[in-house]
Scaffold this motif. Structure first.
Motif, PDB file in Angstrom:
ATOM      1  N   ILE A 198      45.052  38.366  51.936  1.00 47.07           N
ATOM      2  CA  ILE A 198      43.697  37.948  51.559  1.00 47.07           C
ATOM      3  C   ILE A 198      43.264  38.625  50.264  1.00 47.07           C
ATOM      4  O   ILE A 198      42.817  37.974  49.315  1.00 47.07           O
ATOM      5  CB  ILE A 198      42.696  38.308  52.671  1.00 47.07           C
ATOM      6  N   ALA A 199      43.368  39.939  50.231  1.00 46.29           N
ATOM      7  CA  ALA A 199      42.762  40.722  49.154  1.00 46.29           C
ATOM      8  C   ALA A 199      43.495  40.603  47.831  1.00 46.29           C
ATOM      9  O   ALA A 199      42.873  40.728  46.763  1.00 46.29           O
ATOM     10  CB  ALA A 199      42.671  42.193  49.561  1.00 46.29           C
ATOM     11  N   GLY A 200      44.818  40.362  47.855  1.00 45.18           N
ATOM     12  CA  GLY A 200      45.539  40.226  46.597  1.00 45.18           C
ATOM     13  C   GLY A 200      44.976  39.094  45.752  1.00 45.18           C
ATOM     14  O   GLY A 200      44.639  39.269  44.579  1.00 45.18           O
ATOM     15  N   ASN A 201      44.852  37.913  46.365  1.00 43.94           N
ATOM     16  CA  ASN A 201      44.314  36.775  45.613  1.00 43.94           C
ATOM     17  C   ASN A 201      42.800  36.874  45.456  1.00 43.94           C
ATOM     18  O   ASN A 201      42.240  36.405  44.457  1.00 43.94           O
ATOM     19  CB  ASN A 201      44.674  35.464  46.322  1.00 43.94           C
ATOM     20  N   ARG A 202      42.122  37.502  46.402  1.00 42.25           N
ATOM     21  CA  ARG A 202      40.673  37.698  46.263  1.00 42.25           C
ATOM     22  C   ARG A 202      40.355  38.526  45.027  1.00 42.25           C
ATOM     23  O   ARG A 202      39.431  38.207  44.261  1.00 42.25           O
ATOM     24  CB  ARG A 202      40.128  38.385  47.516  1.00 42.25           C
ATOM     25  N   THR A 203      41.118  39.585  44.814  1.00 43.66           N
ATOM     26  CA  THR A 203      40.914  40.417  43.636  1.00 43.66           C
ATOM     27  C   THR A 203      41.159  39.625  42.357  1.00 43.66           C
ATOM     28  O   THR A 203      40.393  39.708  41.379  1.00 43.66           O
ATOM     29  CB  THR A 203      41.839  41.640  43.690  1.00 43.66           C
ATOM     30  N   LYS A 204      42.225  38.824  42.368  1.00 41.62           N
ATOM     31  CA  LYS A 204      42.551  37.999  41.202  1.00 41.62           C
ATOM     32  C   LYS A 204      41.442  36.993  40.919  1.00 41.62           C
ATOM     33  O   LYS A 204      40.968  36.852  39.779  1.00 41.62           O
ATOM     34  CB  LYS A 204      43.883  37.284  41.438  1.00 41.62           C
ATOM     35  N   LEU A 205      41.012  36.278  41.944  1.00 40.71           N
ATOM     36  CA  LEU A 205      39.972  35.278  41.754  1.00 40.71           C
ATOM     37  C   LEU A 205      38.655  35.901  41.316  1.00 40.71           C
ATOM     38  O   LEU A 205      37.938  35.343  40.479  1.00 40.71           O
ATOM     39  CB  LEU A 205      39.772  34.482  43.048  1.00 40.71           C
ATOM     40  N   THR A 206      38.333  37.054  41.872  1.00 43.38           N
ATOM     41  CA  THR A 206      37.086  37.719  41.495  1.00 43.38           C
ATOM     42  C   THR A 206      37.083  38.072  40.017  1.00 43.38           C
ATOM     43  O   THR A 206      36.079  37.899  39.317  1.00 43.38           O
ATOM     44  CB  THR A 206      36.875  38.987  42.343  1.00 43.38           C
ATOM     45  N   ARG A 207      38.215  38.557  39.515  1.00 37.17           N
ATOM     46  CA  ARG A 207      38.291  38.894  38.099  1.00 37.17           C
ATOM     47  C   ARG A 207      38.220  37.652  37.211  1.00 37.17           C
ATOM     48  O   ARG A 207      37.544  37.635  36.189  1.00 37.17           O
ATOM     49  CB  ARG A 207      39.578  39.670  37.804  1.00 37.17           C
ATOM     50  N   LEU A 208      38.898  36.593  37.633  1.00 35.56           N
ATOM     51  CA  LEU A 208      38.932  35.383  36.812  1.00 35.56           C
ATOM     52  C   LEU A 208      37.630  34.586  36.869  1.00 35.56           C
ATOM     53  O   LEU A 208      37.234  33.960  35.876  1.00 35.56           O
ATOM     54  CB  LEU A 208      40.091  34.486  37.262  1.00 35.56           C
ATOM     55  N   LEU A 209      36.964  34.603  38.017  1.00 42.77           N
ATOM     56  CA  LEU A 209      35.768  33.791  38.208  1.00 42.77           C
ATOM     57  C   LEU A 209      34.476  34.539  37.939  1.00 42.77           C
ATOM     58  O   LEU A 209      33.435  33.932  37.730  1.00 42.77           O
ATOM     59  CB  LEU A 209      35.727  33.232  39.637  1.00 42.77           C
ATOM     60  N   GLY A 210      34.527  35.867  38.032  1.00 41.33           N
ATOM     61  CA  GLY A 210      33.318  36.653  37.859  1.00 41.33           C
ATOM     62  C   GLY A 210      32.568  36.898  39.152  1.00 41.33           C
ATOM     63  O   GLY A 210      31.547  37.590  39.159  1.00 41.33           O
ATOM     64  N   ALA A 211      33.038  36.337  40.253  1.00 41.95           N
ATOM     65  CA  ALA A 211      32.438  36.539  41.570  1.00 41.95           C
ATOM     66  C   ALA A 211      33.516  36.278  42.619  1.00 41.95           C
ATOM     67  O   ALA A 211      34.440  35.487  42.375  1.00 41.95           O
ATOM     68  CB  ALA A 211      31.251  35.602  41.785  1.00 41.95           C
ATOM     69  N   PRO A 212      33.420  36.910  43.782  1.00 43.23           N
ATOM     70  CA  PRO A 212      34.447  36.710  44.807  1.00 43.23           C
ATOM     71  C   PRO A 212      34.356  35.332  45.444  1.00 43.23           C
ATOM     72  O   PRO A 212      33.273  34.729  45.498  1.00 43.23           O
ATOM     73  CB  PRO A 212      34.146  37.813  45.832  1.00 43.23           C
TER      74      PRO A 212
END
Length: 306
Positions: A198-212
């Motif tokens: 869960i958290a690996g891609n969550r961290t990636k998406l949060t950085r790319l999108l600006g929000a989790p």
């Protein structure tokens, strides 16, 4: 599949699951596999203000001491809380998993998975272009590996308010604390591995999108009840489906059309956007006008699930 005492399914729900279990779903290739099960959902902001230009964080396991994207729950926290928990369910129907919209009106949520990995990193441009032309909103469940293979496409999709981005995991694994598999794809083997998925891609998406991301769907959409609780603990909601729209990207265009056109109001429909040679795009293009003509409308998950 087992269910907790007292849990029931409607006849239509049972029929959908039976049909799904009886077919070989090949939506996304898993580790050392050429075919796998279903999967994908949502949860990004409508239009991120800034999308990073690079691909994203590596898919390696997060540190045991580093905070997750939520800024609060760590890997060590998850292991301490769930490391000895015993699951009681396995399949699509764990408690807290969302299968339908909270409405009986003629509203449908189209969700499309992008699974990544060998055989699963394609891009169905025809499908996405159709949704754009008809202004049909959708939730896109995107795996970390697909982002790495399609960084420019991901940035464009993430910047479009018509779509929202959801978490489809880091390595596209069924979500288990005991290593259970689905469609030949090995599942995560512990609470720690569930966190990593869960958290690996969550961290990636949060950085790319600006929000989790708000929503999560595991590889194949399978999970046990302990893993589903971990998803919640990390601040996301596990979204499954009511209608299997493309049979894991194995349906013909006519099968997709008839299945999706028959979706009842309140349905969450699952399909795939990573198999451009499949029947998904043509089937969706045939089904959507029929649904619109009968008074149906479409929504992103974040606009319907509060």
């Amino acid at each position: 599949m087992t269910f907790e005492q007292g849990e029931r399914m409607t006849p239509s729900r049972r029929a959908v699951l039976a049909a799904m279990a009886g077919s070989a779903l090949a939506g996304c290739a898993g580790p050392q596999s050429t075919a796998n099960g279903v999967a994908s959902a949502t949860g990004s902001p409508s239009a991120p203000a800034a999308i990073a230009t690079g691909t994203s964080a590596p898919a390696s396991s997060p540190s045991a001491t580093a905070p997750s994207a939520s800024g609060a729950v760590t890997r060590a926290d998850i292991v301490a809380r769930y490391g000895h928990a015993v699951p009681h369910t396995w399949g699509f129907d764990a408690p807290t998993v969302v299968h339908a919209l909270p409405t009986a009106t003629r509203v449908i949520a189209l969700t499309f998975d992008a699974c990544g990995g060998p055989g699963g990193s394609g891009y169905d441009r025809a499908l996405i272009d159709f949704l754009r032309r008809r202004e049909i909103p959708a939730t896109l469940f995107i795996n970390s590996r697909w982002i790495d293979a399609n960084p420019a496409v991901f940035r464009r999709l993430a910047a479009e308010p018509l779509f929202e981005i959801a978490n489809h995991g880091t390595r596209h694994r069924p979500l288990s604390v005991t290593g259970r598999s689905a469609y030949g794809i090995p599942g995560t083997r512990s609470a720690a591995e569930v966190y990593d998925e869960i958290a690996g891609n969550r961290t990636k998406l949060t950085r790319l999108l600006g929000a989790p991301p708000r929503f999560f769907r595991s590889g194949t959409a399978y999970c046990d009840d302990v893993a589903a609780r971990i998803v919640n603990a990390l601040g996301e909601r596990f979204v499954s489906f009511m209608v299997n729209g493309d049979g894991g990207a194995t349906f013909t265009p006519e099968q997709v059309r008839s299945t999706v056109a028959g979706a009842p109001g309140g349905s969450i429909v699952i399909g795939h956007m990573n198999h451009p040679r499949g029947g998904t795009a043509r089937g969706i293009a045939a089904a959507v006008p029929r649904l619109l003509a009968t008074g149906h409308s479409f929504t992103r998950l974040s606009d319907a699930l509060h």
